[in-house]
Write a protein that holds these residues in place. Structure first.
Motif, PDB file in Angstrom:
ATOM      1  N   MET A 276       6.109 -33.380  35.854  1.00  0.00           N
ATOM      2  CA  MET A 276       5.454 -33.274  37.134  1.00  0.00           C
ATOM      3  C   MET A 276       6.469 -32.766  38.163  1.00  0.00           C
ATOM      4  O   MET A 276       7.569 -33.258  38.254  1.00  0.00           O
ATOM      5  CB  MET A 276       4.897 -34.629  37.558  1.00  0.00           C
ATOM      6  CG  MET A 276       4.218 -34.572  38.892  1.00  0.00           C
ATOM      7  SD  MET A 276       3.373 -36.082  39.391  1.00  0.00           S
ATOM      8  CE  MET A 276       2.436 -36.500  37.966  1.00  0.00           C
ATOM      9  N   ILE A 277       6.079 -31.768  38.941  1.00  0.00           N
ATOM     10  CA  ILE A 277       6.952 -31.194  39.957  1.00  0.00           C
ATOM     11  C   ILE A 277       6.916 -32.065  41.202  1.00  0.00           C
ATOM     12  O   ILE A 277       5.858 -32.435  41.679  1.00  0.00           O
ATOM     13  CB  ILE A 277       6.491 -29.763  40.312  1.00  0.00           C
ATOM     14  CG1 ILE A 277       6.446 -28.881  39.071  1.00  0.00           C
ATOM     15  CG2 ILE A 277       7.377 -29.157  41.385  1.00  0.00           C
ATOM     16  CD1 ILE A 277       7.750 -28.679  38.391  1.00  0.00           C
ATOM     17  N   LYS A 278       8.074 -32.378  41.718  1.00  0.00           N
ATOM     18  CA  LYS A 278       8.142 -33.158  42.949  1.00  0.00           C
ATOM     19  C   LYS A 278       7.900 -32.234  44.133  1.00  0.00           C
ATOM     20  O   LYS A 278       8.237 -31.054  44.097  1.00  0.00           O
ATOM     21  CB  LYS A 278       9.506 -33.816  43.068  1.00  0.00           C
ATOM     22  CG  LYS A 278       9.732 -34.873  42.005  1.00  0.00           C
ATOM     23  CD  LYS A 278      11.045 -35.545  42.210  1.00  0.00           C
ATOM     24  CE  LYS A 278      11.205 -36.627  41.171  1.00  0.00           C
ATOM     25  NZ  LYS A 278      12.405 -37.382  41.345  1.00  0.00           N
ATOM     26  N   VAL A 279       7.341 -32.780  45.206  1.00  0.00           N
ATOM     27  CA  VAL A 279       7.002 -31.983  46.382  1.00  0.00           C
ATOM     28  C   VAL A 279       8.208 -31.238  46.923  1.00  0.00           C
ATOM     29  O   VAL A 279       8.122 -30.075  47.270  1.00  0.00           O
ATOM     30  CB  VAL A 279       6.368 -32.881  47.476  1.00  0.00           C
ATOM     31  CG1 VAL A 279       6.137 -32.095  48.747  1.00  0.00           C
ATOM     32  CG2 VAL A 279       5.061 -33.479  46.969  1.00  0.00           C
TER      33      VAL A 279
ATOM     34  N   LYS B  82       9.576 -30.715  33.722  1.00  0.00           N
ATOM     35  CA  LYS B  82       8.736 -31.901  33.543  1.00  0.00           C
ATOM     36  C   LYS B  82       9.500 -33.206  33.756  1.00  0.00           C
ATOM     37  O   LYS B  82       8.962 -34.275  33.540  1.00  0.00           O
ATOM     38  CB  LYS B  82       8.124 -31.909  32.135  1.00  0.00           C
ATOM     39  CG  LYS B  82       7.370 -30.642  31.779  1.00  0.00           C
ATOM     40  CD  LYS B  82       6.208 -30.391  32.716  1.00  0.00           C
ATOM     41  CE  LYS B  82       5.479 -29.126  32.318  1.00  0.00           C
ATOM     42  NZ  LYS B  82       4.597 -28.621  33.330  1.00  0.00           N
ATOM     43  N   HIS B  83      10.763 -33.104  34.141  1.00  0.00           N
ATOM     44  CA  HIS B  83      11.602 -34.278  34.363  1.00  0.00           C
ATOM     45  C   HIS B  83      12.392 -34.085  35.644  1.00  0.00           C
ATOM     46  O   HIS B  83      12.602 -32.964  36.084  1.00  0.00           O
ATOM     47  CB  HIS B  83      12.565 -34.480  33.183  1.00  0.00           C
ATOM     48  CG  HIS B  83      11.849 -34.646  31.889  1.00  0.00           C
ATOM     49  ND1 HIS B  83      11.379 -35.857  31.459  1.00  0.00           N
ATOM     50  CD2 HIS B  83      11.487 -33.750  30.935  1.00  0.00           C
ATOM     51  CE1 HIS B  83      10.768 -35.703  30.297  1.00  0.00           C
ATOM     52  NE2 HIS B  83      10.818 -34.434  29.962  1.00  0.00           N
ATOM     53  N   SER B  84      12.837 -35.168  36.228  1.00  0.00           N
ATOM     54  CA  SER B  84      13.600 -35.034  37.472  1.00  0.00           C
ATOM     55  C   SER B  84      15.014 -34.559  37.158  1.00  0.00           C
ATOM     56  O   SER B  84      15.777 -35.225  36.462  1.00  0.00           O
ATOM     57  CB  SER B  84      13.614 -36.354  38.238  1.00  0.00           C
ATOM     58  OG  SER B  84      14.253 -37.351  37.479  1.00  0.00           O
TER      59      SER B  84
ATOM     60  N   TYR C 240      14.929 -25.373  28.599  1.00  0.00           N
ATOM     61  CA  TYR C 240      14.504 -26.320  27.579  1.00  0.00           C
ATOM     62  C   TYR C 240      15.778 -26.974  27.059  1.00  0.00           C
ATOM     63  O   TYR C 240      16.749 -26.281  26.701  1.00  0.00           O
ATOM     64  CB  TYR C 240      13.797 -25.632  26.409  1.00  0.00           C
ATOM     65  CG  TYR C 240      12.447 -25.069  26.739  1.00  0.00           C
ATOM     66  CD1 TYR C 240      11.643 -25.622  27.732  1.00  0.00           C
ATOM     67  CD2 TYR C 240      11.944 -23.987  26.036  1.00  0.00           C
ATOM     68  CE1 TYR C 240      10.386 -25.093  28.013  1.00  0.00           C
ATOM     69  CE2 TYR C 240      10.685 -23.462  26.314  1.00  0.00           C
ATOM     70  CZ  TYR C 240       9.920 -24.026  27.309  1.00  0.00           C
ATOM     71  OH  TYR C 240       8.698 -23.504  27.595  1.00  0.00           O
ATOM     72  N   LYS C 241      15.809 -28.284  27.043  1.00  0.00           N
ATOM     73  CA  LYS C 241      16.966 -29.024  26.545  1.00  0.00           C
ATOM     74  C   LYS C 241      16.615 -29.567  25.176  1.00  0.00           C
ATOM     75  O   LYS C 241      15.637 -30.288  25.018  1.00  0.00           O
ATOM     76  CB  LYS C 241      17.341 -30.146  27.512  1.00  0.00           C
ATOM     77  CG  LYS C 241      18.718 -30.704  27.268  1.00  0.00           C
ATOM     78  CD  LYS C 241      19.168 -31.608  28.398  1.00  0.00           C
ATOM     79  CE  LYS C 241      19.647 -30.874  29.600  1.00  0.00           C
ATOM     80  NZ  LYS C 241      21.018 -30.418  29.544  1.00  0.00           N
TER      81      LYS C 241
END
Length: 153
Positions: free
Chosen positions: A1-4, A137-139, A148-149
């Motif tokens: 989820m993208i943060k604002v 998808k991660h902070s 991509y990790k």
């Protein structure tokens, strides 16, 4: 989820990706001018929000060509006697799993073996894929590219 607070970065990256793909495939001179303008707008967005010099951003964008895809980063999880191998990152001196960006011509497993050897001196043999994570998808701290990790035991 993208943060604002990082939506601007997602938008700047997406504009840059559209411009890069358009420049790679468009033959029409007017379309190419439009894609160049999009590239400039994405760089200006990055400058406005990141306080980075325009030359740094435009240099990043100039290095990229062809159809844009996420970059791959591998990390090795080396366990022995209930301990995990960590190395110090050169850029910030913090502890991390050994690894780095994948090099052309090497598989992710070959890359992680090479990175572990370079960063720790240990010879290893990959045993299994642990996870593939999408940086969007991660902070994570804001970064100019999409990654991509890949984690390998």
């Amino acid at each position: 989820m993208i943060k604002v607070q990082t939506k601007w970065l997602e938008r700047a990256q997406r504009i840059q990706a559209i411009a890069q793909a358009g420049l790679a495939f468009s033959k029409d001179v007017y379309d190419r001018e439009r894609y160049e303008e999009l590239m400039k707008l994405s760089a200006e967005m990055m400058v406005d929000y990141s306080q980075t010099d325009i030359e740094v951003i435009t240099d990043l964008w100039k290095r990229e060509s062809g159809y844009p895809t996420p970059k791959a980063d591998v990390r090795g999880a080396v366990f022995r006697e209930n301990q995990i191998l960590l190395v110090r990152e050169k850029h910030d001196e913090l502890w991390s799993l050994p690894g780095g960006f994948c090099e052309i011509g090497l598989s992710p497993a070959e890359n992680v073996v090479k990175e572990i050897k370079e960063e720790s001196g240990y010879d290893t043999e990959p045993s299994r894929l642990l996870a593939v994570l999408d940086s969007h998808k991660h902070s994570h701290p804001p970064q100019p590219y999409h990654y991509y990790k890949i984690f390998i035991a």
